[in-house]
Design a protein around this motif. Structure first.
Motif, short mmCIF file in Angstrom:
data_model
loop_
_atom_site.label_atom_id
_atom_site.label_comp_id
_atom_site.label_asym_id
_atom_site.label_seq_id
_atom_site.Cartn_x
_atom_site.Cartn_y
_atom_site.Cartn_z
N SER A 140 0.87 -1.17 0.00
CA SER A 140 0.00 0.00 0.00
C SER A 140 0.91 1.23 0.00
O SER A 140 1.77 1.36 0.86
N SER A 141 0.71 2.10 -0.98
CA SER A 141 1.62 3.24 -1.13
C SER A 141 0.94 4.59 -0.91
O SER A 141 1.61 5.62 -0.93
N LYS A 142 -0.38 4.57 -0.69
CA LYS A 142 -1.11 5.81 -0.45
C LYS A 142 -2.47 5.48 0.16
O LYS A 142 -2.91 4.32 0.09
N PRO A 143 -3.14 6.46 0.75
CA PRO A 143 -4.42 6.18 1.41
C PRO A 143 -5.53 5.73 0.45
O PRO A 143 -6.22 4.74 0.71
N ARG A 144 -5.71 6.46 -0.69
CA ARG A 144 -6.81 6.19 -1.61
C ARG A 144 -6.28 6.14 -3.04
O ARG A 144 -5.27 6.76 -3.35
N PRO A 145 -7.02 5.50 -3.94
CA PRO A 145 -6.56 5.40 -5.34
C PRO A 145 -6.95 6.63 -6.15
O PRO A 145 -7.62 6.54 -7.18
N HIS B 224 -4.26 1.89 0.37
CA HIS B 224 -4.71 1.31 1.62
C HIS B 224 -6.20 0.99 1.56
O HIS B 224 -6.64 -0.07 2.03
N GLN B 225 -6.97 1.87 0.95
CA GLN B 225 -8.42 1.66 0.84
C GLN B 225 -8.75 0.45 -0.03
O GLN B 225 -9.64 -0.34 0.30
N GLU B 226 -8.03 0.27 -1.13
CA GLU B 226 -8.24 -0.90 -1.98
C GLU B 226 -7.95 -2.19 -1.21
O GLU B 226 -8.64 -3.21 -1.40
N GLY B 227 -6.95 -2.14 -0.34
CA GLY B 227 -6.65 -3.30 0.50
C GLY B 227 -7.82 -3.65 1.40
O GLY B 227 -8.17 -4.82 1.57
N HIS B 228 -8.43 -2.62 2.00
CA HIS B 228 -9.61 -2.85 2.85
C HIS B 228 -10.75 -3.49 2.05
O HIS B 228 -11.40 -4.43 2.51
N ILE B 229 -11.00 -2.97 0.87
CA ILE B 229 -12.10 -3.49 0.05
C ILE B 229 -11.83 -4.93 -0.35
O ILE B 229 -12.72 -5.78 -0.28
N ILE C 26 -21.41 -0.93 -4.16
CA ILE C 26 -21.10 0.18 -3.26
C ILE C 26 -20.31 -0.36 -2.08
O ILE C 26 -20.67 -1.38 -1.50
N SER C 27 -19.24 0.33 -1.72
CA SER C 27 -18.50 0.00 -0.52
C SER C 27 -18.57 1.18 0.45
O SER C 27 -18.49 2.34 0.03
N VAL C 28 -18.75 0.88 1.72
CA VAL C 28 -18.77 1.89 2.77
C VAL C 28 -17.53 1.68 3.63
O VAL C 28 -17.37 0.63 4.24
N HIS C 29 -16.64 2.67 3.64
CA HIS C 29 -15.38 2.57 4.37
C HIS C 29 -15.48 3.43 5.62
O HIS C 29 -15.55 4.66 5.54
N LEU C 30 -15.49 2.78 6.78
CA LEU C 30 -15.68 3.46 8.06
C LEU C 30 -14.48 3.20 8.96
O LEU C 30 -14.25 2.06 9.40
N SER C 31 -13.71 4.25 9.25
CA SER C 31 -12.53 4.08 10.09
C SER C 31 -12.17 5.40 10.75
O SER C 31 -12.90 6.39 10.63
N GLY C 32 -11.03 5.41 11.44
CA GLY C 32 -10.59 6.63 12.09
C GLY C 32 -10.27 7.74 11.11
O GLY C 32 -10.46 8.92 11.40
N LEU D 107 -20.92 -3.43 0.52
CA LEU D 107 -19.82 -4.01 1.28
C LEU D 107 -19.31 -2.99 2.28
O LEU D 107 -18.91 -1.88 1.90
N LEU D 108 -19.33 -3.33 3.56
CA LEU D 108 -18.86 -2.42 4.61
C LEU D 108 -17.51 -2.89 5.15
O LEU D 108 -17.36 -4.06 5.54
N VAL D 109 -16.54 -1.98 5.13
CA VAL D 109 -15.17 -2.32 5.54
C VAL D 109 -14.64 -1.24 6.50
O VAL D 109 -15.23 -0.18 6.65
N GLY D 110 -13.49 -1.53 7.11
CA GLY D 110 -12.87 -0.60 8.05
C GLY D 110 -13.19 -0.97 9.48
O GLY D 110 -14.16 -1.68 9.77
N GLY D 111 -12.38 -0.47 10.40
CA GLY D 111 -12.50 -0.85 11.80
C GLY D 111 -13.86 -0.58 12.41
O GLY D 111 -14.39 -1.40 13.18
#
Length: 317
Positions: free
Chosen positions: A78-83, A115-120, A136-142, A265-269
């Motif tokens: 993972s080289s950045k937060p989002r694609p 990093h986000q693609e990894g979560h998905i 649709i993916s919902v990414h919920l984290s800090g 799809l819901l991902v993240g802590g």
């Protein structure tokens, strides 16, 4: 010798590596949480980078032991937060640089993902998500509260942000309230345990949603006021989680009705929070919306999704 695919992720708070085989089975997975001083809201990037560098040398020893059984065929970091363009955070330079060095030394391909693609990807893999070209993916984290239109590609995803938080992220809301209650950062697990003692509805913190955008700053201010007024902490805790769940429900319904996609799809802590999960299932399932949650074990930051994407890219690139 069997083929293996190495994934590396160095997020804000976790150093992670994973090795998977050709059948997408985990051969080895290691994570080490970064140390955070009690009472603080997190780490500076410079301190996080320093801790990642220390952690990596320790957890890579386990990878070296596996090289007797597995030939590492590709490395993915993972080289950045989002694609998206200009998405950058210094911590991810650790995983990128290390991945490049390992790949160069072994003379094997190196791939970059976000990093986000990894979560998905971890969510798809662990939730038995259906094989869909678009969802649709919902990414919920800090650090993230986003509703994302995802389209599959042979070697990854394309993403379009459809909505999210316009101020505080959902994890920030939880952590700020939790710290005021005396919990250690990150506060999600402690707040969830406290909420189980609360009475839902005794205290109400209104949600703030406009179209596809959520605001958590107002709800956080109200929660802080309730804490300062010595209201029951467990009742505040469940009110906070109810506010979050209600906010996600409202925004998600707005998005679903616009684009007519019903597989989510819901991902993240934060997506592993049981109250939020059960609330959304109860409210949305009767409306024909199919919810899939990343396994709690792989909801928090990890390198499994990154390794899986590395395998995919190696096959189709």
């Amino acid at each position: 010798m069997k083929k293996g695919y190495l994934g590396i992720d160095t997020s804000n708070y976790t150093t992670s590596i994973a090795l998977i085989d050709e059948q997408e089975r985990i051969v080895l997975e290691k994570r080490k949480l970064l140390e955070i001083k009690k009472g603080t809201r997190g780490l500076r990037q410079s301190e996080a980078v320093f801790q990642h560098i220390k952690n990596i040398s320790k957890i890579l020893e386990d990878i070296d032991e596996q090289r007797i059984k597995y030939k590492i065929s590709a490395v993915c970091s993972s080289s950045k937060p989002r694609p998206i363009e200009n998405s950058y955070m210094p911590v991810f330079q650790v995983s990128k640089t290390l991945g490049q060095a390992i790949a160069k030394f072994l003379n094997i391909p190196f791939y970059e993902v976000s990093h986000q693609e990894g979560h998905i990807m971890a969510g798809i893999w662990s939730s038995k998500f259906p094989n869909l070209d678009k969802f649709i993916s919902v990414h919920l984290s800090g650090g993230t509260t986003e509703f994302i239109l995802v389209e599959k590609r042979k070697n990854g995803f394309s993403e379009k942000i459809m909505g999210g938080s316009q101020d505080l992220n959902v994890g920030q809301f939880i952590d700020r309230v939790g710290l005021s209650m005396g919990f250690e950062f990150p506060c999600g697990p402690s707040l969830e345990q406290l909420s189980k003692k609360g009475i839902q509805g005794k205290i109400t913190i209104p949600s703030s949603v406009k179209d596809n955008l959520i605001s958590f700053s107002g709800p956080e201010t109200m929660a802080q006021r309730l804490i300062s007024h010595k209201e029951n902490l467990s009742d505040i805790a469940i009110a906070v989680l109810h506010c979050i769940a209600k906010s996600i429900e409202k925004a998600l319904l707005n998005i679903v009705h616009k684009i007519n996609l019903y597989d989510i799809l819901l991902v993240g802590g934060v997506a592993s929070n049981e109250y939020i999960k059960q609330y959304l299932l109860r409210k949305l399932s009767p409306k024909g919306i199919h919810l899939f949650f990343c396994s709690p074990k792989y909801s928090s930051d990890n390198a499994v999704g990154v390794a899986l994407l590395g395998r995919q890219k190696n096959i189709f690139t």
